[in-house]
Scaffold this motif. Structure first.
Motif, mmCIF file in Angstrom:
data_model
loop_
_atom_site.group_PDB
_atom_site.id
_atom_site.type_symbol
_atom_site.label_atom_id
_atom_site.label_comp_id
_atom_site.label_asym_id
_atom_site.label_seq_id
_atom_site.Cartn_x
_atom_site.Cartn_y
_atom_site.Cartn_z
ATOM 1 N N ALA A 122 0.834 -1.211 0.000
ATOM 2 C CA ALA A 122 0.000 0.000 0.000
ATOM 3 C C ALA A 122 0.863 1.254 0.000
ATOM 4 O O ALA A 122 0.572 2.223 -0.714
ATOM 5 N N ILE A 123 1.950 1.241 0.804
ATOM 6 C CA ILE A 123 2.846 2.403 0.853
ATOM 7 C C ILE A 123 3.493 2.634 -0.508
ATOM 8 O O ILE A 123 3.551 3.756 -1.027
ATOM 9 N N TRP A 128 4.025 5.515 -5.576
ATOM 10 C CA TRP A 128 4.006 5.502 -7.034
ATOM 11 C C TRP A 128 2.911 6.406 -7.575
ATOM 12 O O TRP A 128 3.095 7.109 -8.579
ATOM 13 N N ARG A 129 1.761 6.407 -6.902
ATOM 14 C CA ARG A 129 0.659 7.273 -7.322
ATOM 15 C C ARG A 129 1.066 8.748 -7.233
ATOM 16 O O ARG A 129 0.770 9.546 -8.121
ATOM 17 N N GLN A 130 1.766 9.106 -6.154
ATOM 18 C CA GLN A 130 2.236 10.486 -6.012
ATOM 19 C C GLN A 130 3.278 10.823 -7.069
ATOM 20 O O GLN A 130 3.289 11.935 -7.623
ATOM 21 N N TYR A 131 4.173 9.833 -7.346
ATOM 22 C CA TYR A 131 5.175 10.069 -8.379
ATOM 23 C C TYR A 131 4.524 10.306 -9.738
ATOM 24 O O TYR A 131 4.908 11.219 -10.484
ATOM 25 N N SER A 215 15.985 5.166 -5.003
ATOM 26 C CA SER A 215 16.525 5.101 -3.647
ATOM 27 C C SER A 215 15.439 4.856 -2.603
ATOM 28 O O SER A 215 15.719 4.315 -1.531
ATOM 29 N N ALA A 216 14.193 5.210 -2.930
ATOM 30 C CA ALA A 216 13.145 5.128 -1.908
ATOM 31 C C ALA A 216 12.287 3.873 -2.021
ATOM 32 O O ALA A 216 11.802 3.344 -1.030
ATOM 33 N N ALA A 217 12.090 3.375 -3.262
ATOM 34 C CA ALA A 217 11.142 2.280 -3.449
ATOM 35 C C ALA A 217 11.765 0.936 -3.074
ATOM 36 O O ALA A 217 12.956 0.710 -3.232
ATOM 37 N N THR A 218 10.928 0.063 -2.562
ATOM 38 C CA THR A 218 11.326 -1.318 -2.268
ATOM 39 C C THR A 218 10.501 -2.232 -3.162
ATOM 40 O O THR A 218 9.290 -2.314 -3.020
ATOM 41 N N ILE A 219 11.174 -2.911 -4.100
ATOM 42 C CA ILE A 219 10.480 -3.733 -5.089
ATOM 43 C C ILE A 219 11.047 -5.139 -5.032
ATOM 44 O O ILE A 219 12.258 -5.330 -5.103
ATOM 45 N N SER A 220 10.161 -6.128 -4.885
ATOM 46 C CA SER A 220 10.594 -7.515 -4.762
ATOM 47 C C SER A 220 10.673 -8.223 -6.110
ATOM 48 O O SER A 220 11.052 -9.380 -6.165
#
Length: 416
Positions: A122-123, A128-131, A215-220
Protein backbone atom coordinates in the motif's frame (compact mmCIF):
# COMPACT_ATOMS: atom_id res chain seq x y z
CA UNK A 1 11.59 4.80 8.68
CA UNK A 2 7.89 4.51 7.80
CA UNK A 3 5.22 5.88 10.16
CA UNK A 4 2.27 3.52 10.66
CA UNK A 5 -0.92 4.59 12.52
CA UNK A 6 -2.88 1.67 14.06
CA UNK A 7 -6.56 2.56 14.62
CA UNK A 8 -8.44 -0.13 16.60
CA UNK A 9 -10.49 0.02 19.81
CA UNK A 10 -9.36 -3.51 20.69
CA UNK A 11 -6.09 -3.28 22.59
CA UNK A 12 -5.27 -6.97 22.03
CA UNK A 13 -5.59 -6.51 18.27
CA UNK A 14 -3.31 -3.46 18.38
CA UNK A 15 -0.73 -5.42 20.37
CA UNK A 16 -0.89 -8.21 17.81
CA UNK A 17 -0.45 -5.81 14.85
CA UNK A 18 2.44 -4.05 16.58
CA UNK A 19 4.10 -7.37 17.23
CA UNK A 20 3.70 -8.45 13.60
CA UNK A 21 4.98 -5.18 12.17
CA UNK A 22 7.87 -4.70 14.61
CA UNK A 23 9.19 -8.20 13.89
CA UNK A 24 9.25 -7.89 10.12
CA UNK A 25 12.75 -8.32 8.66
CA UNK A 26 12.53 -7.86 4.91
CA UNK A 27 11.06 -4.33 4.79
CA UNK A 28 11.96 -0.87 5.97
CA UNK A 29 11.79 -0.15 9.69
CA UNK A 30 8.44 1.11 10.96
CA UNK A 31 7.54 3.66 13.63
CA UNK A 32 4.17 2.63 15.10
CA UNK A 33 1.49 4.88 16.59
CA UNK A 34 -1.82 3.82 18.19
CA UNK A 35 -5.31 5.29 18.32
CA UNK A 36 -8.29 3.65 20.10
CA UNK A 37 -11.00 5.87 18.60
CA UNK A 38 -11.83 7.87 15.50
CA UNK A 39 -11.36 11.18 17.30
CA UNK A 40 -7.93 10.17 18.56
CA UNK A 41 -7.00 8.89 15.07
CA UNK A 42 -7.88 12.23 13.41
CA UNK A 43 -5.78 14.16 15.92
CA UNK A 44 -2.79 11.84 15.54
CA UNK A 45 -3.08 11.84 11.74
CA UNK A 46 -2.72 15.62 11.56
CA UNK A 47 0.24 15.54 13.95
CA UNK A 48 2.39 12.72 12.56
CA UNK A 49 1.27 12.58 8.89
CA UNK A 50 1.70 8.77 8.71
CA UNK A 51 2.82 6.86 5.64
CA UNK A 52 0.03 4.32 6.17
CA UNK A 53 -3.11 3.95 8.34
CA UNK A 54 -4.14 0.45 9.45
CA UNK A 55 -7.86 1.05 10.13
CA UNK A 56 -10.36 -1.24 11.90
CA UNK A 57 -13.94 -1.01 10.62
CA UNK A 58 -15.68 -1.34 13.99
CA UNK A 59 -14.82 1.55 16.36
CA UNK A 60 -16.55 2.78 19.51
CA UNK A 61 -17.29 6.30 18.30
CA UNK A 62 -17.58 5.76 14.51
CA UNK A 63 -17.14 3.21 11.76
CA UNK A 64 -14.14 2.71 9.46
CA UNK A 65 -15.80 4.02 6.30
CA UNK A 66 -16.86 7.27 7.96
CA UNK A 67 -13.41 7.75 9.47
CA UNK A 68 -11.82 6.98 6.10
CA UNK A 69 -13.77 9.81 4.49
CA UNK A 70 -12.66 12.19 7.26
CA UNK A 71 -9.02 11.18 6.73
CA UNK A 72 -9.48 11.69 2.99
CA UNK A 73 -10.39 15.32 3.66
CA UNK A 74 -7.12 15.79 5.59
CA UNK A 75 -5.00 14.17 2.85
CA UNK A 76 -6.98 14.24 -0.41
CA UNK A 77 -4.02 13.43 -2.66
CA UNK A 78 -1.81 11.08 -0.66
CA UNK A 79 -3.90 9.07 1.83
CA UNK A 80 -2.58 5.53 2.29
CA UNK A 81 -5.00 3.32 4.25
CA UNK A 82 -5.62 -0.41 4.71
CA UNK A 83 -9.04 -1.38 6.09
CA UNK A 84 -9.34 -4.33 8.53
CA UNK A 85 -12.76 -5.97 8.72
CA UNK A 86 -14.11 -8.60 11.08
CA UNK A 87 -16.50 -10.35 8.74
CA UNK A 88 -14.96 -10.33 5.32
CA UNK A 89 -18.00 -8.78 3.62
CA UNK A 90 -17.43 -8.20 -0.09
CA UNK A 91 -19.76 -5.18 0.02
CA UNK A 92 -17.74 -3.66 2.87
CA UNK A 93 -14.46 -4.32 1.00
CA UNK A 94 -15.79 -2.57 -2.13
CA UNK A 95 -17.03 0.33 -0.01
CA UNK A 96 -13.62 0.68 1.63
CA UNK A 97 -11.81 0.72 -1.71
CA UNK A 98 -14.29 3.21 -3.18
CA UNK A 99 -13.82 5.47 -0.14
CA UNK A 100 -10.05 5.68 -0.60
CA UNK A 101 -8.53 2.56 0.99
CA UNK A 102 -5.72 0.98 -1.02
CA UNK A 103 -6.33 -2.54 0.33
CA UNK A 104 -8.23 -4.48 2.99
CA UNK A 105 -7.68 -7.46 5.30
CA UNK A 106 -10.02 -9.79 7.18
CA UNK A 107 -9.31 -10.51 10.85
CA UNK A 108 -8.15 -14.02 11.72
CA UNK A 109 -7.35 -14.54 8.02
CA UNK A 110 -3.88 -13.03 7.82
CA UNK A 111 -0.50 -13.70 9.40
CA UNK A 112 2.60 -11.59 10.03
CA UNK A 113 3.95 -11.95 6.51
CA UNK A 114 0.66 -11.05 4.80
CA UNK A 115 0.15 -8.03 7.05
CA UNK A 116 3.67 -6.71 6.37
CA UNK A 117 3.38 -7.29 2.63
CA UNK A 118 -0.03 -5.62 2.47
CA UNK A 119 1.15 -2.53 4.39
CA UNK A 120 4.36 -2.15 2.33
CA UNK A 121 2.49 -2.73 -0.92
CA UNK A 122 0.00 0.00 0.00
CA UNK A 123 2.85 2.40 0.85
CA UNK A 124 4.65 1.68 -2.41
CA UNK A 125 1.43 2.00 -4.40
CA UNK A 126 0.73 5.36 -2.75
CA UNK A 127 4.28 6.60 -3.42
CA UNK A 128 4.01 5.50 -7.03
CA UNK A 129 0.66 7.27 -7.32
CA UNK A 130 2.24 10.49 -6.01
CA UNK A 131 5.17 10.07 -8.38
CA UNK A 132 2.84 9.65 -11.35
CA UNK A 133 0.87 12.73 -10.32
CA UNK A 134 4.09 14.74 -10.21
CA UNK A 135 5.13 13.25 -13.55
CA UNK A 136 1.89 14.38 -15.17
CA UNK A 137 2.36 17.88 -13.75
CA UNK A 138 5.84 17.98 -15.28
CA UNK A 139 4.49 16.60 -18.57
CA UNK A 140 1.83 19.31 -18.73
CA UNK A 141 4.53 21.91 -18.12
CA UNK A 142 6.68 20.48 -20.92
CA UNK A 143 3.71 20.45 -23.31
CA UNK A 144 2.92 24.05 -22.45
CA UNK A 145 6.53 25.09 -22.99
CA UNK A 146 6.68 23.20 -26.30
CA UNK A 147 3.52 24.86 -27.54
CA UNK A 148 4.93 28.25 -26.64
CA UNK A 149 8.22 27.36 -28.35
CA UNK A 150 6.43 26.19 -31.49
CA UNK A 151 4.53 29.46 -31.70
CA UNK A 152 7.70 31.51 -31.18
CA UNK A 153 9.70 29.49 -33.70
CA UNK A 154 6.91 29.64 -36.26
CA UNK A 155 6.78 33.41 -35.92
CA UNK A 156 10.57 33.61 -36.10
CA UNK A 157 10.72 31.54 -39.30
CA UNK A 158 8.03 33.69 -40.89
CA UNK A 159 9.97 36.83 -39.99
CA UNK A 160 13.22 35.36 -41.32
CA UNK A 161 11.55 34.36 -44.58
CA UNK A 162 10.13 37.86 -44.95
CA UNK A 163 13.52 39.43 -44.27
CA UNK A 164 15.20 37.06 -46.73
CA UNK A 165 12.74 38.05 -49.44
CA UNK A 166 13.37 41.77 -48.83
CA UNK A 167 17.15 41.37 -48.71
CA UNK A 168 17.19 39.31 -51.92
CA UNK A 169 15.18 41.94 -53.75
CA UNK A 170 17.16 44.95 -52.51
CA UNK A 171 20.78 43.80 -52.22
CA UNK A 172 22.49 41.09 -54.32
CA UNK A 173 25.62 41.44 -52.17
CA UNK A 174 23.77 39.63 -49.33
CA UNK A 175 22.86 36.61 -51.49
CA UNK A 176 25.32 34.26 -49.73
CA UNK A 177 23.90 35.30 -46.35
CA UNK A 178 20.37 34.58 -47.54
CA UNK A 179 21.41 31.14 -48.80
CA UNK A 180 22.89 30.33 -45.40
CA UNK A 181 19.71 31.42 -43.67
CA UNK A 182 17.62 29.26 -46.04
CA UNK A 183 19.82 26.24 -45.33
CA UNK A 184 19.63 26.93 -41.60
CA UNK A 185 15.85 27.09 -41.77
CA UNK A 186 15.71 23.79 -43.68
CA UNK A 187 17.89 22.11 -41.03
CA UNK A 188 15.92 23.62 -38.18
CA UNK A 189 12.69 22.18 -39.64
CA UNK A 190 14.06 18.67 -38.90
CA UNK A 191 15.04 19.01 -35.28
CA UNK A 192 14.56 22.47 -33.74
CA UNK A 193 11.36 21.51 -31.90
CA UNK A 194 12.98 18.46 -30.24
CA UNK A 195 16.20 20.40 -29.54
CA UNK A 196 14.46 23.29 -27.80
CA UNK A 197 16.29 24.55 -24.78
CA UNK A 198 13.11 24.06 -22.77
CA UNK A 199 13.57 20.27 -22.93
CA UNK A 200 16.74 20.27 -20.85
CA UNK A 201 15.25 21.09 -17.47
CA UNK A 202 12.33 18.62 -17.70
CA UNK A 203 14.80 15.89 -18.69
CA UNK A 204 16.95 16.74 -15.66
CA UNK A 205 13.82 16.71 -13.49
CA UNK A 206 12.95 13.26 -14.77
CA UNK A 207 16.42 12.00 -13.86
CA UNK A 208 16.09 13.47 -10.37
CA UNK A 209 12.68 11.87 -9.87
CA UNK A 210 14.04 8.56 -11.14
CA UNK A 211 16.99 8.62 -8.72
CA UNK A 212 14.64 9.51 -5.85
CA UNK A 213 12.29 6.66 -6.77
CA UNK A 214 15.16 4.17 -7.08
CA UNK A 215 16.53 5.10 -3.65
CA UNK A 216 13.14 5.13 -1.91
CA UNK A 217 11.14 2.28 -3.45
CA UNK A 218 11.33 -1.32 -2.27
CA UNK A 219 10.48 -3.73 -5.09
CA UNK A 220 10.59 -7.51 -4.76
CA UNK A 221 10.37 -8.17 -8.51
CA UNK A 222 13.44 -10.22 -9.56
CA UNK A 223 13.59 -8.26 -12.83
CA UNK A 224 13.69 -4.90 -11.03
CA UNK A 225 17.47 -4.45 -11.35
CA UNK A 226 17.32 -4.88 -15.12
CA UNK A 227 14.37 -2.50 -15.35
CA UNK A 228 16.23 0.14 -13.30
CA UNK A 229 19.24 -0.20 -15.63
CA UNK A 230 17.15 0.07 -18.79
CA UNK A 231 15.32 3.11 -17.39
CA UNK A 232 18.63 4.76 -16.45
CA UNK A 233 20.12 4.02 -19.90
CA UNK A 234 17.06 5.52 -21.60
CA UNK A 235 17.23 8.71 -19.51
CA UNK A 236 20.96 9.02 -20.17
CA UNK A 237 20.42 8.59 -23.93
CA UNK A 238 17.61 11.18 -23.85
CA UNK A 239 19.81 13.73 -22.04
CA UNK A 240 22.72 13.12 -24.43
CA UNK A 241 20.52 13.51 -27.51
CA UNK A 242 18.98 16.76 -26.23
CA UNK A 243 22.43 18.20 -25.42
CA UNK A 244 23.90 17.27 -28.81
CA UNK A 245 20.88 18.57 -30.71
CA UNK A 246 21.12 21.85 -28.80
CA UNK A 247 24.80 22.08 -29.85
CA UNK A 248 23.82 21.57 -33.49
CA UNK A 249 21.17 24.29 -33.26
CA UNK A 250 23.71 26.65 -31.73
CA UNK A 251 26.19 26.01 -34.54
CA UNK A 252 23.50 26.43 -37.20
CA UNK A 253 22.34 29.73 -35.74
CA UNK A 254 25.74 31.27 -34.99
CA UNK A 255 28.27 29.66 -37.35
CA UNK A 256 30.71 32.56 -37.55
CA UNK A 257 30.72 34.05 -34.08
CA UNK A 258 33.67 32.15 -32.61
CA UNK A 259 36.87 34.17 -32.01
CA UNK A 260 39.88 32.96 -34.02
CA UNK A 261 43.19 32.55 -32.18
CA UNK A 262 46.50 30.79 -32.76
CA UNK A 263 46.09 27.28 -31.37
CA UNK A 264 48.69 24.59 -30.64
CA UNK A 265 47.50 21.13 -31.69
CA UNK A 266 49.44 19.53 -28.87
CA UNK A 267 47.55 21.57 -26.25
CA UNK A 268 44.13 20.82 -27.75
CA UNK A 269 44.95 17.12 -28.03
CA UNK A 270 46.12 16.95 -24.42
CA UNK A 271 42.81 18.43 -23.28
CA UNK A 272 40.84 15.96 -25.43
CA UNK A 273 42.79 12.95 -24.17
CA UNK A 274 42.19 14.06 -20.60
CA UNK A 275 38.46 14.31 -21.31
CA UNK A 276 38.40 10.86 -22.91
CA UNK A 277 40.75 9.25 -20.39
CA UNK A 278 38.11 6.87 -18.92
CA UNK A 279 37.13 5.61 -22.40
CA UNK A 280 40.77 5.29 -23.50
CA UNK A 281 41.68 3.36 -20.36
CA UNK A 282 38.63 1.07 -20.58
CA UNK A 283 39.37 0.21 -24.23
CA UNK A 284 43.17 -0.13 -23.69
CA UNK A 285 43.54 2.27 -26.61
CA UNK A 286 46.86 3.55 -28.01
CA UNK A 287 46.86 7.19 -29.17
CA UNK A 288 49.73 8.37 -31.38
CA UNK A 289 50.29 11.99 -32.47
CA UNK A 290 52.54 13.72 -35.00
CA UNK A 291 52.30 17.51 -35.31
CA UNK A 292 55.78 18.06 -36.70
CA UNK A 293 54.68 19.42 -40.09
CA UNK A 294 51.93 21.67 -38.70
CA UNK A 295 52.22 22.30 -34.94
CA UNK A 296 49.76 25.23 -34.78
CA UNK A 297 47.34 27.36 -36.77
CA UNK A 298 44.74 30.15 -36.33
CA UNK A 299 41.26 28.71 -35.68
CA UNK A 300 38.30 28.85 -33.31
CA UNK A 301 39.43 26.93 -30.24
CA UNK A 302 36.02 25.51 -29.36
CA UNK A 303 35.33 24.46 -32.97
CA UNK A 304 38.69 22.71 -33.35
CA UNK A 305 38.26 20.97 -30.00
CA UNK A 306 34.77 19.77 -31.01
CA UNK A 307 36.08 18.42 -34.33
CA UNK A 308 38.98 16.52 -32.75
CA UNK A 309 36.94 15.29 -29.79
CA UNK A 310 34.23 13.79 -31.99
CA UNK A 311 36.69 12.09 -34.34
CA UNK A 312 38.73 10.51 -31.54
CA UNK A 313 35.59 9.61 -29.59
CA UNK A 314 34.13 7.87 -32.66
CA UNK A 315 37.35 5.90 -33.11
CA UNK A 316 36.89 4.57 -29.57
CA UNK A 317 33.13 3.97 -29.86
CA UNK A 318 33.37 2.01 -33.09
CA UNK A 319 36.47 0.00 -32.28
CA UNK A 320 36.93 -3.52 -33.58
CA UNK A 321 36.01 -6.15 -30.95
CA UNK A 322 39.01 -8.34 -31.79
CA UNK A 323 41.80 -5.80 -31.20
CA UNK A 324 42.72 -2.82 -29.04
CA UNK A 325 42.01 0.58 -30.64
CA UNK A 326 44.96 2.35 -32.26
CA UNK A 327 44.33 6.00 -33.17
CA UNK A 328 46.85 8.14 -35.09
CA UNK A 329 46.45 11.94 -35.14
CA UNK A 330 48.55 13.93 -37.63
CA UNK A 331 48.65 17.44 -39.06
CA UNK A 332 50.32 18.61 -42.29
CA UNK A 333 49.93 20.80 -45.38
CA UNK A 334 48.36 19.21 -48.48
CA UNK A 335 47.55 21.06 -51.72
CA UNK A 336 48.30 24.32 -49.95
CA UNK A 337 45.75 23.65 -47.18
CA UNK A 338 46.21 22.65 -43.53
CA UNK A 339 44.96 19.11 -42.84
CA UNK A 340 44.01 17.34 -39.62
CA UNK A 341 44.08 13.55 -40.11
CA UNK A 342 42.60 11.01 -37.66
CA UNK A 343 43.15 7.34 -38.53
CA UNK A 344 41.84 4.31 -36.62
CA UNK A 345 41.84 0.50 -36.89
CA UNK A 346 38.16 0.08 -35.99
CA UNK A 347 35.08 -1.38 -37.66
CA UNK A 348 35.30 0.74 -40.80
CA UNK A 349 32.42 2.00 -42.96
CA UNK A 350 30.96 0.69 -46.21
CA UNK A 351 31.35 3.94 -48.16
CA UNK A 352 29.74 2.46 -51.28
CA UNK A 353 26.54 1.91 -49.31
CA UNK A 354 26.67 4.75 -46.79
CA UNK A 355 28.95 7.36 -48.38
CA UNK A 356 26.13 9.76 -49.30
CA UNK A 357 24.67 9.59 -45.79
CA UNK A 358 27.95 9.90 -43.89
CA UNK A 359 27.39 13.46 -42.68
CA UNK A 360 23.60 13.40 -42.49
CA UNK A 361 21.80 13.90 -39.17
CA UNK A 362 20.83 10.79 -37.14
CA UNK A 363 22.66 8.37 -39.48
CA UNK A 364 24.29 5.38 -37.74
CA UNK A 365 26.22 2.69 -39.58
CA UNK A 366 26.99 0.17 -36.84
CA UNK A 367 23.76 -1.10 -35.20
CA UNK A 368 25.80 -3.48 -33.02
CA UNK A 369 27.38 -0.50 -31.22
CA UNK A 370 25.09 0.67 -28.40
CA UNK A 371 26.55 4.18 -28.25
CA UNK A 372 26.32 7.18 -30.54
CA UNK A 373 23.38 9.29 -31.65
CA UNK A 374 24.25 10.04 -35.29
CA UNK A 375 24.93 13.71 -34.51
CA UNK A 376 28.73 13.93 -34.20
CA UNK A 377 29.76 13.73 -37.88
CA UNK A 378 26.93 16.04 -38.89
CA UNK A 379 28.12 18.60 -36.35
CA UNK A 380 31.83 18.56 -37.29
CA UNK A 381 30.99 18.72 -40.99
CA UNK A 382 28.92 21.86 -40.37
CA UNK A 383 31.77 23.40 -38.35
CA UNK A 384 34.34 22.66 -41.06
CA UNK A 385 32.13 23.88 -43.91
CA UNK A 386 31.30 27.09 -42.04
CA UNK A 387 35.01 27.95 -42.30
CA UNK A 388 35.27 27.02 -46.00
CA UNK A 389 36.80 23.59 -45.42
CA UNK A 390 35.77 20.02 -46.25
CA UNK A 391 36.30 16.44 -45.07
CA UNK A 392 37.62 13.47 -47.06
CA UNK A 393 37.07 9.90 -45.81
CA UNK A 394 38.83 6.62 -46.64
CA UNK A 395 37.53 3.44 -45.05
CA UNK A 396 37.61 -0.35 -45.34
CA UNK A 397 35.13 -2.51 -43.46
CA UNK A 398 36.84 -4.46 -40.70
CA UNK A 399 40.13 -2.54 -41.13
CA UNK A 400 39.52 1.06 -40.08
CA UNK A 401 38.78 4.61 -41.20
CA UNK A 402 40.82 7.73 -42.01
CA UNK A 403 39.26 11.21 -41.74
CA UNK A 404 41.15 14.09 -43.41
CA UNK A 405 39.81 17.47 -42.36
CA UNK A 406 40.88 20.28 -44.72
CA UNK A 407 40.80 23.44 -42.58
CA UNK A 408 40.59 25.82 -45.52
CA UNK A 409 39.36 28.77 -43.46
CA UNK A 410 42.44 28.52 -41.27
CA UNK A 411 44.68 28.44 -44.35
CA UNK A 412 43.13 31.65 -45.66
CA UNK A 413 43.92 33.43 -42.40
CA UNK A 414 47.48 32.04 -42.41
CA UNK A 415 48.08 33.45 -45.89
CA UNK A 416 46.54 36.80 -44.94
Amino acid sequence: MKKILLVDDNELDRVLYKRYLSRQQHYERMELYEAASGEEALALFETIQPDCVLLDYNLLDTDGLTLLLELKKLAPENLCAVMITGGGSEQLAVGALNSGALDYLVKQQFDQELLCKTVMHAIEKNEWRQYMAQYHVELKSVNHQLRASVEELTTARQQIHHQNTLLTQTNQELASTNQELARTNADLDNFVFAASHDLRQPANNLRGLFEELRSAATISDPDAAQMWRLFDDSLRALTTTITELADVVQVARQPDEQVTERITFEDVTAHILQTLHPEIKAAHAVIETDFTDLPELPYGRSNLRTIMLNLVSNALKYRHPDRAPRVQIRTYIAMGQPVLEVQDNGLGIDLQQHGNDLFQLFRRFHPQANTGTGVGLFLINRLVQSQGGHIDVDSQQGEGTTFRVFLQGAQQEMVA
